[in-house]
Design a protein around this motif. Structure first.
Motif, mmCIF file in Angstrom:
data_model
loop_
_atom_site.group_PDB
_atom_site.id
_atom_site.type_symbol
_atom_site.label_atom_id
_atom_site.label_comp_id
_atom_site.label_asym_id
_atom_site.label_seq_id
_atom_site.Cartn_x
_atom_site.Cartn_y
_atom_site.Cartn_z
ATOM 1 N N LEU A 36 42.462 20.299 -60.850
ATOM 2 C CA LEU A 36 42.365 20.348 -62.307
ATOM 3 C C LEU A 36 42.572 21.776 -62.819
ATOM 4 N N GLN A 37 43.816 22.211 -62.753
ATOM 5 C CA GLN A 37 44.162 23.566 -63.195
ATOM 6 C C GLN A 37 43.812 23.750 -64.664
ATOM 7 N N GLY A 38 43.278 24.922 -64.966
ATOM 8 C CA GLY A 38 42.967 25.240 -66.350
ATOM 9 C C GLY A 38 41.669 24.652 -66.854
ATOM 10 N N VAL A 39 40.971 23.900 -66.014
ATOM 11 C CA VAL A 39 39.675 23.337 -66.410
ATOM 12 C C VAL A 39 38.596 24.200 -65.746
ATOM 13 N N PRO A 40 37.835 24.922 -66.558
ATOM 14 C CA PRO A 40 36.804 25.804 -65.983
ATOM 15 C C PRO A 40 35.695 25.028 -65.275
ATOM 16 N N ASP A 41 35.034 25.702 -64.350
ATOM 17 C CA ASP A 41 33.867 25.138 -63.674
ATOM 18 C C ASP A 41 32.838 24.705 -64.715
ATOM 19 N N HIS A 42 32.138 23.627 -64.418
ATOM 20 C CA HIS A 42 30.997 23.161 -65.222
ATOM 21 C C HIS A 42 31.370 22.913 -66.680
ATOM 22 N N SER A 43 32.565 22.386 -66.930
ATOM 23 C CA SER A 43 33.053 22.151 -68.295
ATOM 24 C C SER A 43 32.452 20.922 -68.960
ATOM 25 N N PHE A 44 32.028 19.946 -68.180
ATOM 26 C CA PHE A 44 31.657 18.650 -68.744
ATOM 27 C C PHE A 44 30.244 18.231 -68.358
ATOM 28 N N ASP A 45 29.547 17.620 -69.315
ATOM 29 C CA ASP A 45 28.257 16.985 -69.030
ATOM 30 C C ASP A 45 28.485 15.644 -68.338
ATOM 31 N N LEU A 46 29.579 15.007 -68.695
ATOM 32 C CA LEU A 46 29.930 13.704 -68.155
ATOM 33 C C LEU A 46 31.406 13.713 -67.788
ATOM 34 N N THR A 47 31.700 13.389 -66.546
ATOM 35 C CA THR A 47 33.077 13.296 -66.066
ATOM 36 C C THR A 47 33.313 11.837 -65.688
ATOM 37 N N VAL A 48 34.333 11.220 -66.299
ATOM 38 C CA VAL A 48 34.587 9.797 -66.114
ATOM 39 C C VAL A 48 36.035 9.583 -65.672
ATOM 40 N N SER A 49 36.219 8.731 -64.693
ATOM 41 C CA SER A 49 37.553 8.275 -64.316
ATOM 42 C C SER A 49 37.517 6.757 -64.243
ATOM 43 N N MET A 50 38.295 6.133 -65.089
ATOM 44 C CA MET A 50 38.373 4.670 -65.088
ATOM 45 C C MET A 50 39.726 4.265 -64.504
ATOM 46 N N PHE A 51 39.720 3.918 -63.239
ATOM 47 C CA PHE A 51 40.912 3.425 -62.552
ATOM 48 C C PHE A 51 42.052 4.431 -62.603
ATOM 49 N N GLY A 52 41.742 5.707 -62.481
ATOM 50 C CA GLY A 52 42.761 6.749 -62.536
ATOM 51 C C GLY A 52 42.723 7.649 -61.319
ATOM 52 N N ALA A 53 41.641 8.436 -61.181
ATOM 53 C CA ALA A 53 41.544 9.410 -60.095
ATOM 54 C C ALA A 53 41.632 8.741 -58.726
ATOM 55 N N MET A 54 41.313 7.462 -58.665
ATOM 56 C CA MET A 54 41.378 6.750 -57.389
ATOM 57 C C MET A 54 42.792 6.744 -56.803
ATOM 58 N N PHE A 55 43.803 6.974 -57.649
ATOM 59 C CA PHE A 55 45.188 6.950 -57.183
ATOM 60 C C PHE A 55 45.693 8.314 -56.713
ATOM 61 N N ALA A 56 44.908 9.362 -56.887
ATOM 62 C CA ALA A 56 45.314 10.678 -56.395
ATOM 63 C C ALA A 56 45.331 10.632 -54.862
ATOM 64 N N PRO A 57 46.311 11.263 -54.243
ATOM 65 C CA PRO A 57 46.490 11.103 -52.796
ATOM 66 C C PRO A 57 45.462 11.802 -51.906
ATOM 67 N N ARG A 58 44.673 12.720 -52.447
ATOM 68 C CA ARG A 58 43.714 13.453 -51.623
ATOM 69 C C ARG A 58 42.290 13.213 -52.156
ATOM 70 N N PRO A 59 41.643 12.125 -51.736
ATOM 71 C CA PRO A 59 40.353 11.743 -52.320
ATOM 72 C C PRO A 59 39.245 12.778 -52.151
ATOM 73 N N PHE A 60 39.243 13.511 -51.056
ATOM 74 C CA PHE A 60 38.196 14.528 -50.886
ATOM 75 C C PHE A 60 38.381 15.661 -51.896
ATOM 76 N N ASP A 61 39.628 15.986 -52.197
ATOM 77 C CA ASP A 61 39.900 17.004 -53.222
ATOM 78 C C ASP A 61 39.495 16.499 -54.607
ATOM 79 N N VAL A 62 39.702 15.209 -54.867
ATOM 80 C CA VAL A 62 39.303 14.620 -56.145
ATOM 81 C C VAL A 62 37.789 14.752 -56.320
ATOM 82 N N ALA A 63 37.027 14.365 -55.310
ATOM 83 C CA ALA A 63 35.563 14.461 -55.403
ATOM 84 C C ALA A 63 35.148 15.913 -55.622
ATOM 85 N N LYS A 64 35.741 16.828 -54.887
ATOM 86 C CA LYS A 64 35.414 18.255 -55.021
ATOM 87 C C LYS A 64 35.701 18.752 -56.437
ATOM 88 N N GLU A 65 36.833 18.364 -57.000
ATOM 89 C CA GLU A 65 37.196 18.793 -58.353
ATOM 90 C C GLU A 65 36.286 18.173 -59.405
#
Length: 181
Positions: A36-65
């Motif tokens: 998530l380039q350009g998104v600063p650390d700790h930007s959100f109180d709530l981070t939501v992905s509805m049937f989106g981030a699951m399609f990113a090819p590197r799931p461990f990187d998704v969780a980390k981000e």
């Protein structure tokens, strides 16, 4: 509020829909859930992905981000398709896959996000304690008295990445009528 999607057409659709609804407090941008380039650390109180981030090819990187951009004490919520689910979209994913070339070596199926052990492992490696991770399985039904199966197919073929890819592949291989059937 910020909406992030890798697909430019969906970002543009979000911008148009928010403007039409007079929602001036929404921002949309292109981005990759695993970086998530350009998104600063700790930007959100709530981070939501509805049937989106699951399609990113590197799931461990998704969780980390997702953990990185969520403030400490904040919440991460994901809606993910579940393998073998009998509902429309799960079946659509299964059908769509038969029209696509085989996945590359090392491919991790998006529906593995629907397996609790994988969710726990991914967010655990991203620094979230096991007792802070929970999953709930629910079945969502998509129904519409105004939309036929063909109309759903056309809609998903314009706006839903996996179906868009299947339509493109089926058109190139001369199998579009088979997909529509």
């Amino acid at each position: 509020m910020t909406g992030i999607d890798i697909a430019r057409n969906l970002v543009e659709a979000g911008i148009r829909r928010a403007a039409a609804a007079g929602l001036n407090n929404l921002k949309f941008q292109e981005g990759d859930a695993s970086r998530l380039q350009g998104v600063p650390d700790h930007s959100f109180d709530l981070t939501v992905s509805m049937f989106g981030a699951m399609f990113a090819p590197r799931p461990f990187d998704v969780a980390k981000e997702m953990v990185r951009v969520t403030r400490p004490g904040g919440r991460i919520v994901m809606g993910n398709w579940i393998a073998g689910d009998p509902t429309f979209v799960s079946q659509l994913l299964k059908i769509s896959a038969t029209f696509l070339p085989p996945p590359p070596e090392g491919f991790i199926s998006p529906v593995t996000w629907g397996v609790e052990a994988h969710v726990v492992e991914r967010f655990g490696q991203a620094g979230i304690a096991r007792e802070k991770i929970s999953t709930v399985k629910e079945t969502w039904y998509f129904t519409s008295p105004h939309c036929s199966a063909t109309e759903f197919m056309d809609l998903f073929g314009r706006f839903y990445g996996p179906t868009m890819n299947a339509v493109e592949a089926a058109e190139k291989s001369g199998r579009i009528e088979e997909l529509r059937a």
